[in-house]
Design an enzyme around this catalytic site. Structure first.
Site, PDB file in Angstrom:
ATOM      1  N   CYS A   1       0.807  -1.222   0.000  1.00  0.00           N
ATOM      2  CA  CYS A   1       0.000   0.000   0.000  1.00  0.00           C
ATOM      3  C   CYS A   1       0.837   1.268   0.000  1.00  0.00           C
ATOM      4  O   CYS A   1       0.306   2.353   0.030  1.00  0.00           O
ATOM      5  CB  CYS A   1      -0.945   0.017   1.191  1.00  0.00           C
ATOM      6  SG  CYS A   1      -0.128   0.273   2.760  1.00  0.00           S
TER       7      CYS A   1
ATOM      8  N   PHE B   1      -6.654  -1.267 -18.287  1.00  0.00           N
ATOM      9  CA  PHE B   1      -7.081  -2.536 -18.870  1.00  0.00           C
ATOM     10  C   PHE B   1      -6.442  -2.769 -20.238  1.00  0.00           C
ATOM     11  O   PHE B   1      -7.104  -3.178 -21.190  1.00  0.00           O
ATOM     12  CB  PHE B   1      -8.609  -2.598 -18.976  1.00  0.00           C
ATOM     13  CG  PHE B   1      -9.282  -2.792 -17.648  1.00  0.00           C
ATOM     14  CD1 PHE B   1      -9.156  -3.977 -16.947  1.00  0.00           C
ATOM     15  CD2 PHE B   1     -10.031  -1.768 -17.097  1.00  0.00           C
ATOM     16  CE1 PHE B   1      -9.781  -4.149 -15.715  1.00  0.00           C
ATOM     17  CE2 PHE B   1     -10.660  -1.925 -15.867  1.00  0.00           C
ATOM     18  CZ  PHE B   1     -10.527  -3.130 -15.171  1.00  0.00           C
ATOM     19  N   VAL B   2      -5.137  -2.514 -20.307  1.00  0.00           N
ATOM     20  CA  VAL B   2      -4.406  -2.714 -21.558  1.00  0.00           C
ATOM     21  C   VAL B   2      -4.064  -4.200 -21.650  1.00  0.00           C
ATOM     22  O   VAL B   2      -3.067  -4.676 -21.097  1.00  0.00           O
ATOM     23  CB  VAL B   2      -3.134  -1.848 -21.605  1.00  0.00           C
ATOM     24  CG1 VAL B   2      -2.452  -2.001 -22.954  1.00  0.00           C
ATOM     25  CG2 VAL B   2      -3.479  -0.391 -21.342  1.00  0.00           C
ATOM     26  N   ARG B   3      -4.924  -4.936 -22.324  1.00  0.00           N
ATOM     27  CA  ARG B   3      -4.785  -6.391 -22.420  1.00  0.00           C
ATOM     28  C   ARG B   3      -5.146  -6.846 -23.823  1.00  0.00           C
ATOM     29  O   ARG B   3      -6.225  -6.535 -24.316  1.00  0.00           O
ATOM     30  CB  ARG B   3      -5.694  -7.091 -21.414  1.00  0.00           C
ATOM     31  CG  ARG B   3      -5.455  -6.680 -19.968  1.00  0.00           C
ATOM     32  CD  ARG B   3      -6.473  -7.301 -19.038  1.00  0.00           C
ATOM     33  NE  ARG B   3      -6.296  -6.838 -17.666  1.00  0.00           N
ATOM     34  CZ  ARG B   3      -7.080  -7.204 -16.653  1.00  0.00           C
ATOM     35  NH1 ARG B   3      -8.090  -8.025 -16.875  1.00  0.00           N
ATOM     36  NH2 ARG B   3      -6.850  -6.749 -15.436  1.00  0.00           N
ATOM     37  N   GLY B   4      -4.225  -7.578 -24.450  1.00  0.00           N
ATOM     38  CA  GLY B   4      -4.482  -8.065 -25.800  1.00  0.00           C
ATOM     39  C   GLY B   4      -4.689  -6.922 -26.760  1.00  0.00           C
ATOM     40  O   GLY B   4      -3.827  -6.051 -26.909  1.00  0.00           O
ATOM     41  N   ASN B   5      -5.853  -6.910 -27.381  1.00  0.00           N
ATOM     42  CA  ASN B   5      -6.150  -5.840 -28.342  1.00  0.00           C
ATOM     43  C   ASN B   5      -7.177  -4.856 -27.794  1.00  0.00           C
ATOM     44  O   ASN B   5      -7.932  -4.245 -28.550  1.00  0.00           O
ATOM     45  CB  ASN B   5      -6.644  -6.449 -29.663  1.00  0.00           C
ATOM     46  CG  ASN B   5      -7.934  -7.251 -29.485  1.00  0.00           C
ATOM     47  OD1 ASN B   5      -8.359  -7.503 -28.356  1.00  0.00           O
ATOM     48  ND2 ASN B   5      -8.542  -7.655 -30.588  1.00  0.00           N
ATOM     49  N   LYS B   6      -7.208  -4.695 -26.466  1.00  0.00           N
ATOM     50  CA  LYS B   6      -8.174  -3.791 -25.846  1.00  0.00           C
ATOM     51  C   LYS B   6      -7.479  -2.830 -24.887  1.00  0.00           C
ATOM     52  O   LYS B   6      -6.436  -3.145 -24.314  1.00  0.00           O
ATOM     53  CB  LYS B   6      -9.244  -4.583 -25.087  1.00  0.00           C
ATOM     54  CG  LYS B   6     -10.084  -5.502 -25.961  1.00  0.00           C
ATOM     55  CD  LYS B   6     -11.100  -6.254 -25.115  1.00  0.00           C
ATOM     56  CE  LYS B   6     -11.945  -7.186 -25.971  1.00  0.00           C
ATOM     57  NZ  LYS B   6     -12.942  -7.942 -25.159  1.00  0.00           N
TER      58      LYS B   6
END
Length: 251
Positions: free
Chosen positions: A100, A235-240
């Protein structure tokens, strides 16, 4: 930094003994000193790049304003003393938890809104998490570390830092940036987890125009990034990916 231990592993209904690599977490005794005045803080961290962690931590907490404020750094195992050239004030809690960071601290940093010229293609942002994880040496061995990376606008890695604490990893990366005397105004801060207020605050103090995260931001992080002019992507994951603030920089 890791150590191997014996465990019982359960896979598809079968239990068997095995070895596992576990991330080492140890306290760093950080002493801030000026003449006959000193203050000690204990930071739970992964025991690598302690100098960078100390410098980045002191800078993001406003204890030092520039690298020249540091007269000397004395290191020992799990102990580091930073000798300052000027008096300092430090009123935060003595223990900084790895998970934290400086949570609960009521002090707000006054930051003026900045203008940045950088623009980054969203395809580049979507490639950065994979690039970073491939450079996380200890994570690839253990699966138990956070990371912070500094990338240029073309997605090229500049610094990658790991730690059990998200905030520690960011401080280490910032420390390397300061020690290298590099300008942050055209760089991207990538983090391996969520973005809370403290990480957004650190990025704002240093002057990153873009924060990119694999997970979600908090509402306070969004509000701060919007106020100071940082493009916050999550939420930078794959193509999103999701763009939360200042989308004009993401093309």
């Amino acid at each position: 930094m890791s150590e191997k231990i014996r465990i019982l592993r359960y896979i598809e209904g079968k239990t068997f003994p095995d070895n596992d690599e576990i991330v080492i977490e140890e306290p760093l005794k950080l002493t801030i000193s000026y003449k006959n005045i000193s203050r000690t803080i204990y930071i739970m961290r992964t025991p690598i790049d302690d100098k960078e962690l100390a410098i980045g931590f002191l800078f993001t907490q406003g204890i030092i304003k520039k690298l020249e404020d540091v007269e000397d750094v004395i290191q020992d195992k799990n102990s580091i003393t930073v000798i300052l050239r000027n008096p300092f004030s430090f009123e935060r809690e003595l223990l900084v938890n790895s998970s934290c960071g400086i949570c609960g601290n009521p002090t707000l940093v006054k930051i003026l809104s900045r203008k940045f010229d950088i623009k980054v293609n969203r395809d580049i942002l979507m490639q950065i998490p994979k690039k970073m994880i491939n450079l996380q040496k200890i994570f690839l061995e253990t699966g138990g570390l956070h990371a912070a990376g500094i990338f240029d606008s073309n997605g090229n890695p500049i610094f990658i830092e790991e730690d059990v604490g998200r905030h520690n990893a960011v401080d280490k990366a910032i420390g390397k940036l300061l020690l290298s005397n590099m300008d942050s105004s055209n760089l991207i801060l990538q983090v391996s987890g969520r973005v809370g207020y403290e990480i957004a605050e650190k990025a704002a103090i240093v002057g990153f125009p873009i924060i990119s995260a694999i997970s979600a931001p908090t509402t306070s992080a969004v509000e701060l990034c919007d106020f100071v002019g940082i493009s916050l992507v999550g939420f930078v994951r794959g193509n999103k990916l999701n763009i939360y603030t200042h989308p004009e920089r993401i093309i």
